[in-house]
Design an enzyme around this catalytic site. Structure first.
Site, PDB file in Angstrom:
ATOM      1  N   GLU A 137       0.705  -7.113   8.650  1.00 26.83           N
ATOM      2  CA  GLU A 137       0.727  -5.646   8.669  1.00 26.83           C
ATOM      3  C   GLU A 137       1.809  -5.091   7.750  1.00 26.83           C
ATOM      4  O   GLU A 137       1.823  -3.909   7.444  1.00 26.83           O
ATOM      5  CB  GLU A 137       0.928  -5.136  10.094  1.00 26.83           C
ATOM      6  CG  GLU A 137      -0.233  -5.451  11.020  1.00 26.83           C
ATOM      7  CD  GLU A 137      -1.560  -4.951  10.462  1.00 26.83           C
ATOM      8  OE1 GLU A 137      -1.728  -3.736  10.345  1.00 26.83           O
ATOM      9  OE2 GLU A 137      -2.418  -5.794  10.159  1.00 26.83           O
TER      10      GLU A 137
ATOM     11  N   PRO B 202       0.817  -1.223   0.000  1.00 30.02           N
ATOM     12  CA  PRO B 202       0.000   0.000   0.000  1.00 30.02           C
ATOM     13  C   PRO B 202       0.847   1.268   0.000  1.00 30.02           C
ATOM     14  O   PRO B 202       0.359   2.338  -0.361  1.00 30.02           O
ATOM     15  CB  PRO B 202      -0.813  -0.104   1.299  1.00 30.02           C
ATOM     16  CG  PRO B 202      -0.760  -1.545   1.699  1.00 30.02           C
ATOM     17  CD  PRO B 202       0.538  -2.078   1.167  1.00 30.02           C
TER      18      PRO B 202
HETATM   19  C1  9D3 Z   1      -5.068  -2.904   8.128  1.00 29.90           C
HETATM   20  C2  9D3 Z   1      -3.595  -2.848   7.954  1.00 29.90           C
HETATM   21  N1  9D3 Z   1      -3.158  -1.514   7.567  1.00 29.90           N
HETATM   22  C3  9D3 Z   1      -2.814  -0.746   8.747  1.00 29.90           C
HETATM   23  C4  9D3 Z   1      -2.988   0.716   8.543  1.00 29.90           C
HETATM   24  C5  9D3 Z   1      -1.996  -1.570   6.686  1.00 29.90           C
HETATM   25  C6  9D3 Z   1      -2.072  -2.597   5.634  1.00 29.90           C
HETATM   26  C7  9D3 Z   1      -1.102  -3.582   5.546  1.00 29.90           C
HETATM   27  C8  9D3 Z   1      -1.178  -4.542   4.559  1.00 29.90           C
HETATM   28  C9  9D3 Z   1      -3.089  -2.585   4.699  1.00 29.90           C
HETATM   29  C10 9D3 Z   1      -3.161  -3.566   3.686  1.00 29.90           C
HETATM   30  C11 9D3 Z   1      -2.205  -4.533   3.646  1.00 29.90           C
HETATM   31  C12 9D3 Z   1      -2.264  -5.582   2.596  1.00 29.90           C
HETATM   32  N2  9D3 Z   1      -2.284  -4.969   1.261  1.00 29.90           N
HETATM   33  C13 9D3 Z   1      -1.280  -5.119   0.396  1.00 29.90           C
HETATM   34  O1  9D3 Z   1      -0.320  -5.805   0.687  1.00 29.90           O
HETATM   35  C14 9D3 Z   1      -1.317  -4.391  -0.863  1.00 29.90           C
HETATM   36  C15 9D3 Z   1      -2.265  -3.459  -1.394  1.00 29.90           C
HETATM   37  C16 9D3 Z   1      -3.494  -2.939  -0.885  1.00 29.90           C
HETATM   38  O2  9D3 Z   1      -3.986  -3.263   0.210  1.00 29.90           O
HETATM   39  N3  9D3 Z   1      -4.162  -2.020  -1.659  1.00 29.90           N
HETATM   40  C17 9D3 Z   1      -3.727  -1.624  -2.880  1.00 29.90           C
HETATM   41  N4  9D3 Z   1      -2.585  -2.071  -3.392  1.00 29.90           N
HETATM   42  C18 9D3 Z   1      -1.879  -2.986  -2.645  1.00 29.90           C
HETATM   43  S1  9D3 Z   1      -0.433  -3.663  -3.114  1.00 29.90           S
HETATM   44  C19 9D3 Z   1      -0.283  -4.564  -1.750  1.00 29.90           C
END
Ligand code: 9D3
Length: 237
Positions: free
Chosen positions: A116, A89
């Site tokens: 995370e 992200p």
């Molecule tokens: C709820 C967890 N979040 C805390 C603020 C952070 C978070 C960590 C890992 C949110 C999503 C993820 C998993 N997502 C990905 O690894 C990811 C992703 C995405 O969620 N949205 C758009 N592109 C991508 S590329 C990898």
């Protein structure tokens, strides 16, 4: 092109990659995939790939060692240098320009995170290109990795067969570098639930048809995606 994919969920990839255009591209030898389970590279007896975050807080963090060892092991399987990509992200938003650029490489190595996130130190050491597929929260990088793969593989020469060329697509660079949405499409029957196909499309006048289609594209783009008509491209940054 060779694509190595490092993930904790390798089993989710084949059903998608073996279907449709990516499936045909593999069969035609245009692309080969190597799925690597990061868990196979743990050195502890419980095959633990994550641990609690320093500083506290919820969730778990993927440890450096299994990720690092999985990358080095995958890279050693082939002499070609891999372009390392981390789906996260925190990455640059994916665009068709980035996809087109990556489609030129002979080898990609994708890392799909989960939990995370991944310990920052292994990200720094690997120095990957970090990509996001948009501003919404997913559970992991697996679906983004498959999105990226699909977008890239369909640009490989020969992947689309006799269908329309990739150049003609909705988000490709066309029309003097301007990106336009597609025009409305119709097929038989001529009338359905009282709705008729526009007369121009049945007129046989190809010049008029082309003009109508381009006008529809401009109108739809202005109405639905005015951001596409502004010349500044955020991915140029
Ligand atoms: C709820 C967890 N979040 C805390 C603020 C952070 C978070 C960590 C890992 C949110 C999503 C993820 C998993 N997502 C990905 O690894 C990811 C992703 C995405 O969620 N949205 C758009 N592109 C991508 S590329 C990898």
């Amino acid at each position: 092109m060779r694509i190595d994919v490092l993930t904790l969920f390798p089993e989710v990839f084949p059903p998608v990659l073996n279907a449709s255009i990516t499936g045909r591209a593999q069969a035609a030898g245009l692309v080969e995939f190597n799925l690597v389970n990061i868990r196979d590279y743990t050195e502890n007896k419980h095959s633990k790939v994550d641990d609690r975050p320093f500083g506290g807080g919820p969730g778990m963090v993927m440890m450096c060692q299994p990720v690092w060892d999985a990358v080095l092991a995958a890279e050693a399987l082939d002499p070609r240098r891999a372009t390392r990509i981390l789906l996260t992200p925190q990455g640059r938003p994916l665009t068709q320009a980035i996809v087109a650029e990556l489609a030129q490489r002979e080898r990609l190595l994708l890392i799909a995170g989960h939990y995370e996130g991944i310990d920052e130190r292994v990200i720094e050491e690997l120095d990957p290109l970090e990509l996001s597929i948009g501003d919404y929260v997913l559970s992991g990088g697996e679906l983004p990795a498959m999105v990226l793969i699909d977008a890239i593989v369909r640009l490989l020469p020969g992947a689309l067969g006799h269908e329309q060329s990739a150049e003609q697509d909705s988000f490709s660079l066309i029309d003097g570098g301007q990106r336009l949405l597609d025009c409305p499409q119709y097929t038989r029957p001529r009338e359905w639930r009282g709705r008729e196909v526009p007369d121009i499309l049945r007129s046989g006048d190809h010049g008029e048809v082309d003009r109508w289609r381009m006008e529809q594209r401009r109108m739809r783009t202005a109405q639905r995606r005015p951001d596409l008509l502004e010349r500044n491209d955020p991915s140029d940054a």
